[in-house]
Design an enzyme around this catalytic site. Structure first.
Site, short mmCIF file in Angstrom:
data_model
loop_
_atom_site.label_atom_id
_atom_site.label_comp_id
_atom_site.label_asym_id
_atom_site.label_seq_id
_atom_site.Cartn_x
_atom_site.Cartn_y
_atom_site.Cartn_z
N HIS A 1 -26.84 23.19 -53.62
CA HIS A 1 -26.56 23.60 -52.24
C HIS A 1 -26.01 25.02 -52.28
CE1 HIS A 1 -25.59 22.83 -48.00
NE2 HIS A 1 -24.47 23.50 -48.22
N ASP B 1 -24.59 28.17 -50.03
CA ASP B 1 -24.02 28.54 -48.73
C ASP B 1 -24.09 30.05 -48.50
OD1 ASP B 1 -23.00 26.02 -47.65
OD2 ASP B 1 -21.72 26.01 -49.42
N SER C 1 -22.38 22.06 -54.54
CA SER C 1 -22.35 23.31 -53.77
C SER C 1 -21.87 24.45 -54.66
CB SER C 1 -21.42 23.16 -52.57
OG SER C 1 -21.30 24.42 -51.93
N ASP D 1 -22.02 17.47 -45.35
CA ASP D 1 -21.50 18.65 -46.07
C ASP D 1 -20.06 18.90 -45.67
OD1 ASP D 1 -21.13 21.07 -47.34
OD2 ASP D 1 -22.54 22.19 -46.08
N HIS E 1 -28.13 26.77 -47.02
CA HIS E 1 -27.45 26.52 -45.75
C HIS E 1 -26.97 27.85 -45.18
CE1 HIS E 1 -23.51 24.68 -43.89
NE2 HIS E 1 -24.33 25.11 -42.96
N MET F 1 -25.07 30.07 -42.69
CA MET F 1 -24.03 30.17 -41.66
C MET F 1 -23.98 31.62 -41.23
SD MET F 1 -21.43 27.67 -43.68
CE MET F 1 -22.42 27.84 -45.16
N MET G 1 -22.38 18.55 -40.24
CA MET G 1 -21.19 19.11 -40.91
C MET G 1 -20.05 18.11 -40.79
SD MET G 1 -21.99 21.96 -42.33
CE MET G 1 -20.32 22.26 -42.98
N MET H 1 -23.01 32.98 -45.94
CA MET H 1 -22.04 33.22 -44.85
C MET H 1 -21.97 34.71 -44.56
SD MET H 1 -18.93 30.86 -46.18
CE MET H 1 -19.16 29.18 -46.74
C1 DX5 Z 1 -18.57 24.77 -46.08
C2 DX5 Z 1 -19.83 24.70 -46.87
C3 DX5 Z 1 -19.87 23.61 -47.88
C4 DX5 Z 1 -18.80 23.64 -48.94
C5 DX5 Z 1 -18.36 22.23 -49.16
O1 DX5 Z 1 -18.77 25.67 -45.05
O2 DX5 Z 1 -20.95 24.53 -46.02
O3 DX5 Z 1 -21.16 23.51 -48.47
O4 DX5 Z 1 -19.22 24.18 -50.17
O5 DX5 Z 1 -17.27 22.24 -50.01
P1 DX5 Z 1 -16.35 20.97 -50.23
O6 DX5 Z 1 -17.20 19.90 -50.85
O7 DX5 Z 1 -15.28 21.49 -51.12
O8 DX5 Z 1 -15.82 20.55 -48.87
ZN ZN Z 2 -22.93 24.09 -46.89
#
Ligand code: DX5
Ligand code: ZN
Length: 219
Positions: free
Chosen positions: A34, A36, A9, A176, A67, A69, A138, A38
């Site tokens: 991956h 993210d 990620s 994840d 991903h 969010m 999740m 947000m």
């Molecule tokens: C959290 C993200 C994850 C995050 C996971 O909201 O969706 O992808 O990067 O990080 P770790 O592996 O540190 O929990």
């Molecule tokens: Zn994620």
């Protein structure tokens, strides 16, 4: 299912050096990156948007597992398709129109993923399972890296794997949050085959940590 994939990620990487961080990920044997997204509304944190993903695309040939969010992610389908996303994964909790949004992602030429938070019942996924290429369960509450894995989410991984078998479907099951060399084994046993890892892989030697995850999958 033995088609295991590891997805470092980028959330845990150095945001000032995405190009070199992507190069470092390419040096591991991970299949995915991956990414993210947000928006500060669906989750409290803010990361970056489609323009940054488009810039990242120039520096990596790995599969971009994006991903979202964000509230009403259907607004951004075209933007992420043009940015070069391979898989676009959206939350059932983020739109009133999850079915239509997933159809839109497929129509734009991307693989479609659907994701649920730890507090959402697994049944929320069932009406759209025949539409998707990937289901993400999740294993932490979304928004931040470095949180502890929630073991209770494993019953949902197992339930969705059972549903997949009963319906003769073939989507991937991704997990994840809080994935390390121990929890990855629990997720594999429950039925997951795509494993996102942020802080675990970036807090050590990246190549070694990805190799350790791969070894744990072979145990
Ligand atoms: C959290 C993200 C994850 C995050 C996971 O909201 O969706 O992808 O990067 O990080 P770790 O592996 O540190 O929990
Ligand atoms: Zn994620």
């Amino acid at each position: 299912m033995t088609n295991y994939k590891i997805a470092p990620s980028i959330l845990a990487a150095d945001y000032a050096n995405f190009a070199s961080e992507l190069k470092r990920i390419e040096e591991t044997d991970a299949e995915y990156v991956h990414i993210d997204i947000m928006d500060g509304q669906f989750v409290p944190n803010i990361s970056f948007g489609a323009d940054v993903v488009a810039s990242m695309r120039k520096h990596s040939k790995l599969v971009f597992d994006v991903h979202l969010m964000v509230v009403n992610p259907e607004r951004y389908v075209e933007a992420y398709a043009q940015a070069g996303a391979d898989i676009m994964t959206i939350h059932t909790e983020s739109t009133l129109h999850i079915h239509g949004a997933l159809q839109k992602i497929k129509a734009a030429g991307m693989k479609a993923g659907v994701v649920i938070n730890p507090g959402t019942p697994v049944e929320a996924l069932f009406p759209v399972l025949d539409l998707v290429d990937q289901v993400l369960i999740m294993t932490v509450n979304p928004g931040f890296g470095g949180q502890a894995f929630i073991p209770e989410t494993m019953t949902k991984v197992a339930r969705v794997a059972q549903e997949r078998q009963e319906r003769g479907l073939s989507f991937d099951i991704e997990v994840d949050g809080g994935i390390d060399n121990t929890t990855i084994g629990q997720a594999k046993v429950a039925g997951a085959n795509v494993f996102v890892a942020g802080s675990y892989v970036f807090k050590g030697d990246l190549v070694e940590r990805v190799a350790t995850l791969r070894e744990a999958l072979n145990d």
